[in-house]
Design an enzyme around this catalytic site. Structure first.
Site, short mmCIF file in Angstrom:
data_model
loop_
_atom_site.label_atom_id
_atom_site.label_comp_id
_atom_site.label_asym_id
_atom_site.label_seq_id
_atom_site.Cartn_x
_atom_site.Cartn_y
_atom_site.Cartn_z
N LYS A 1 -8.40 6.01 16.80
CA LYS A 1 -8.67 6.98 15.72
C LYS A 1 -7.76 8.19 15.82
CE LYS A 1 -11.92 10.01 16.42
NZ LYS A 1 -12.09 11.45 16.35
N ASN A 2 -7.65 8.76 17.01
CA ASN A 2 -6.92 10.03 17.11
C ASN A 2 -5.40 9.84 16.96
OD1 ASN A 2 -9.30 11.39 17.23
ND2 ASN A 2 -9.32 11.59 19.47
N ARG B 1 -11.09 17.24 12.08
CA ARG B 1 -10.11 18.00 12.84
C ARG B 1 -8.69 17.52 12.50
NH1 ARG B 1 -11.10 22.22 15.15
NH2 ARG B 1 -9.38 23.00 16.37
N CYS C 1 -15.90 17.87 15.72
CA CYS C 1 -17.14 17.94 16.49
C CYS C 1 -17.33 19.33 17.08
CB CYS C 1 -17.11 16.90 17.62
SG CYS C 1 -17.42 15.24 17.02
N ARG D 1 -12.67 25.95 19.30
CA ARG D 1 -11.46 25.10 19.23
C ARG D 1 -10.34 25.87 18.53
NH1 ARG D 1 -13.46 19.06 17.73
NH2 ARG D 1 -11.44 18.50 18.59
N PRO D 2 -9.74 26.83 19.24
CA PRO D 2 -8.69 27.65 18.63
C PRO D 2 -7.45 26.83 18.30
CG PRO D 2 -8.91 28.18 20.97
CD PRO D 2 -9.98 27.18 20.65
N ILE D 3 -6.60 27.38 17.42
CA ILE D 3 -5.35 26.68 17.08
C ILE D 3 -4.14 27.59 17.33
CG2 ILE D 3 -6.28 25.02 15.41
CD1 ILE D 3 -5.28 27.05 13.25
N ASP D 4 -4.33 28.56 18.25
CA ASP D 4 -3.26 29.52 18.51
C ASP D 4 -1.97 28.85 18.99
OD1 ASP D 4 -5.18 29.13 20.75
OD2 ASP D 4 -3.63 30.15 21.89
N GLN D 5 -2.09 27.75 19.72
CA GLN D 5 -0.87 27.10 20.24
C GLN D 5 -0.10 26.37 19.13
OE1 GLN D 5 0.17 27.67 23.54
NE2 GLN D 5 -1.53 29.09 23.25
N ASP E 1 -13.38 12.91 26.27
CA ASP E 1 -14.09 12.09 25.28
C ASP E 1 -14.93 10.98 25.92
OD1 ASP E 1 -12.98 13.67 23.36
OD2 ASP E 1 -11.46 12.23 22.72
N ILE F 1 -12.38 20.80 29.70
CA ILE F 1 -11.60 20.92 28.46
C ILE F 1 -12.38 21.69 27.38
CG2 ILE F 1 -10.27 19.67 26.69
CD1 ILE F 1 -9.21 19.00 29.46
N ARG G 1 -18.19 8.46 12.62
CA ARG G 1 -16.90 9.15 12.45
C ARG G 1 -15.80 8.47 13.25
NH1 ARG G 1 -17.57 15.59 12.44
NH2 ARG G 1 -15.34 15.35 12.30
C1 EPZ Z 1 -8.09 16.15 20.42
O1 EPZ Z 1 -8.65 17.39 19.99
C2 EPZ Z 1 -9.04 15.08 19.97
N1 EPZ Z 1 -9.20 15.16 18.52
C3 EPZ Z 1 -10.38 15.24 20.67
O2 EPZ Z 1 -11.17 14.11 20.35
C4 EPZ Z 1 -10.19 15.28 22.18
O3 EPZ Z 1 -11.42 15.59 22.79
C5 EPZ Z 1 -9.15 16.32 22.57
O4 EPZ Z 1 -7.91 16.11 21.83
C6 EPZ Z 1 -8.81 16.31 24.05
O5 EPZ Z 1 -8.32 15.04 24.43
C7 EPZ Z 1 -8.29 14.63 17.71
O6 EPZ Z 1 -7.29 14.05 18.13
C8 EPZ Z 1 -8.54 14.72 16.25
P1 EPZ Z 1 -6.76 19.89 22.36
P2 EPZ Z 1 -7.78 18.70 19.98
O7 EPZ Z 1 -5.90 20.69 21.44
O8 EPZ Z 1 -6.39 18.36 19.59
C9 EPZ Z 1 -7.74 24.38 23.78
C10 EPZ Z 1 -13.07 12.92 19.70
O9 EPZ Z 1 -14.23 12.79 20.16
N2 EPZ Z 1 -6.79 24.81 22.72
O10 EPZ Z 1 -6.11 18.96 23.32
O11 EPZ Z 1 -8.53 19.69 19.16
C11 EPZ Z 1 -8.99 23.74 23.23
O12 EPZ Z 1 -9.95 24.70 22.90
C12 EPZ Z 1 -12.40 14.27 19.65
O13 EPZ Z 1 -12.42 11.96 19.24
C13 EPZ Z 1 -6.47 26.15 22.59
O14 EPZ Z 1 -6.99 27.00 23.32
O15 EPZ Z 1 -7.84 19.10 21.51
C14 EPZ Z 1 -9.40 22.85 24.39
O16 EPZ Z 1 -10.08 23.62 25.34
C15 EPZ Z 1 -13.32 15.37 20.06
N3 EPZ Z 1 -5.56 26.51 21.63
C16 EPZ Z 1 -8.08 22.40 24.98
O17 EPZ Z 1 -7.12 23.34 24.52
C17 EPZ Z 1 -4.98 25.61 20.80
O18 EPZ Z 1 -4.16 26.01 19.97
C18 EPZ Z 1 -7.62 21.01 24.58
O19 EPZ Z 1 -7.69 20.89 23.16
C19 EPZ Z 1 -5.30 24.25 20.95
C20 EPZ Z 1 -6.22 23.87 21.92
#
Ligand code: EPZ
Length: 432
Positions: free
Chosen positions: A22-23, A93, A117, A122-126, A305, A327, A397
């Site tokens: 899915k992802n 997401r 979820c 879940r910030p997007i600053d990066q 996950d 995480i 989902r």
């Molecule tokens: C992806 O989410 C997956 N979602 C999630 O799967 C999965 O849990 C996660 O990666 C970790 O493997 C999708 O692919 C759609 P991250 P994502 O950016 O991209 C922090 C599922 O059940 N962060 O790797 O949102 C964040 O808060 C879902 O299928 C920042 O601080 O995860 C987290 O603590 C749930 N700033 C960590 O990084 C940012 O700009 C990792 O998040 C981005 C992330």
């Protein structure tokens, strides 16, 4: 509202085939709009989040045709808007990948702030840091992320933390930027590699995906492609743990065993047998499993996950186990539901201390999110008596035909609307 009703206590046995990831599919579908030529994507899972993204892509004018349940053709040349916003798209997401894709191709994009979820902030600053480093201006206004650039220029980007989403989004935008982009401290998840392979199949020049330094040489345009998505590591892991929880014997087919190593290692430590084949794993658990310690980490560490599913299995294994979630800070919400079933789990901050009990007992529980919902189904399959799992829409989902696949492994469960008392009574009578 649909709910799963499960009569527990039956060992799962047989074979199950795993669908596409899915992802990976979410990002690959977004990336497909970057080409003006026809892109055919195979092995797409037929799950709710994917279907919402497909609708969002159609809403901006892109023609999508579904050859079958798992194959779509994407015609990016028909795009007529770079504004992605609807009620449904706000709930997922993966829609944020359209930001990187549209910014890369059209140098402008507006996408609703992503949902997904509720597992912590879940910030997007990066993502934003990466787009800005490529020369875009990014603003958040009225619930939309707006990104715009005169032109995108490659840059050296160091991610402050490992983020799957930011790595992929920056990779998408940088693919059509001028010059070279280097992403350091990038995520190494299998789906990051899959997205890079897909982009390369359309003519991108990306090297290093799967390591922590990705190098992208911008190209002018992307051509058409036919691409098949990798198997879903988390769906596979969920069935591995369902087999272990029910003292079962299950062959999980169409997987890449290497992607499952962290899960396999823990199951073996707990006393299960895991046999690896070229594209399958067999999990056999004949006795009560033992305790272990788990810490979720970015790939190749233990996936967040899979955290709810392994915590559930540890809840019925002997001894005291510790699971640390590193995480997402709010990913233990399902523990209250497991407690209703007799589990003994104490959560302190980001750590769960699990005292294994001899058995769980059926109860009415509610899925708080996708993976936790799958974990509650595993709990129900292993428990004594009847378990009702509410809010199955979360599970749908990300899992295709979840109950059908469980039924084929011998599970006793059904998806029934909560208002259909007759069907509920009938199921309970049938399973005794
Ligand atoms: C992806 O989410 C997956 N979602 C999630 O799967 C999965 O849990 C996660 O990666 C970790 O493997 C999708 O692919 C759609 P991250 P994502 O950016 O991209 C922090 C599922 O059940 N962060 O790797 O949102 C964040 O808060 C879902 O299928 C920042 O601080 O995860 C987290 O603590 C749930 N700033 C960590 O990084 C940012 O700009 C990792 O998040 C981005 C992330």
């Amino acid at each position: 509202m649909d709910q799963y009703i499960i009569k527990g206590g039956k060992s799962l046995a047989g074979e199950v085939s795993i669908g596409g990831a899915k992802n990976a599919a979410l990002a690959i579908l977004a990336a497909a709009v970057m080409s003006d030529e026809v892109v055919t994507i195979e092995n797409i899972p037929d799950v709710r989040d994917i279907n919402v993204l497909l609708e969002a892509i159609e809403d901006i004018g892109v023609k999508i045709s579904r050859t079958d349940a798992h194959t779509v053709k994407v015609m990016g040349c028909r795009l007529n808007s770079v504004n992605v916003d609807s009620d449904s798209v706000r709930k997922i997401r993966g829609s944020y990948y359209l930001l990187g894709a549209l910014l890369g191709k059209y140098k402008t994009a507006q996408v609703a702030l992503p949902g997904g979820c509720n597992i912590g902030s879940r910030p997007i600053d990066q993502h934003i840091k990466g787009f800005e480093a490529l020369g875009a201006q990014v603003k958040i206004q009225h619930g939309l992320i707006k990104a715009q650039a005169e032109k995108l220029k490659g840059n050296h980007i160091y991610l402050d933390l490992i983020s799957v989403g930011a790595t992929i989004n920056i990779m998408l935008a940088a693919t059509l930027a001028e010059g070279q982009t280097i992403i350091e401290n990038s995520a190494k998840e299998p789906h990051v590699v899959d997205v890079a392979n897909f982009l390369n199949s359309m003519g991108a020049n990306i090297k290093g995906a799967g390591t922590d330094v990705i190098r992208i040489k911008g190209v002018e345009k992307l051509h058409g492609s036919t691409y098949s998505i990798i198997p879903d590591q988390i769906e596979a892991g969920t069935f591995m743990l369902a087999a272990a929880a029910t003292k079962g014997d299950v062959l999980i087919k169409n997987v890449i065993p290497k992607h499952l190593e962290a899960i396999t290692a823990k199951l073996v430590e707990m006393g299960a047998e895991v046999e690896e084949f070229d594209d399958a794993v067999r999990v056999v658990a004949t006795k009560k499993l033992g305790h272990t310690q788990v810490k979720t980490l970015a790939y190749p560490g233990f996936p967040t996950d899979m955290q709810p599913q392994i915590t559930t299995v540890l809840a019925i294994s002997s001894g005291t186990s510790i699971v640390t979630e590193s995480i997402f800070e709010n990913r233990f919400k399902y523990v209250d539901e497991l407690t209703k079933m007799g589990a003994s789990i104490k959560v302190e901050g980001n750590t769960a201390i699990i005292d294994g009990v001899s058995e769980l007992t059926g109860a009415i529980v509610s899925a708080p999110d996708l993976r936790a919902g799958a974990a509650l189904v595993i709990a129900g399959l292993a428990a004594d008596g009847i378990t009702t799992v509410e809010q199955v829409e979360y599970i749908e989902r990300g899992y295709e035909n979840f109950e059908k696949k469980m039924l084929e492994l011998g599970a006793m469960m059904a998806k029934i609307d909560s208002s259909n008392e007759k069907a509920i009574r009938k199921f309970k009578l049938k399973v005794g």
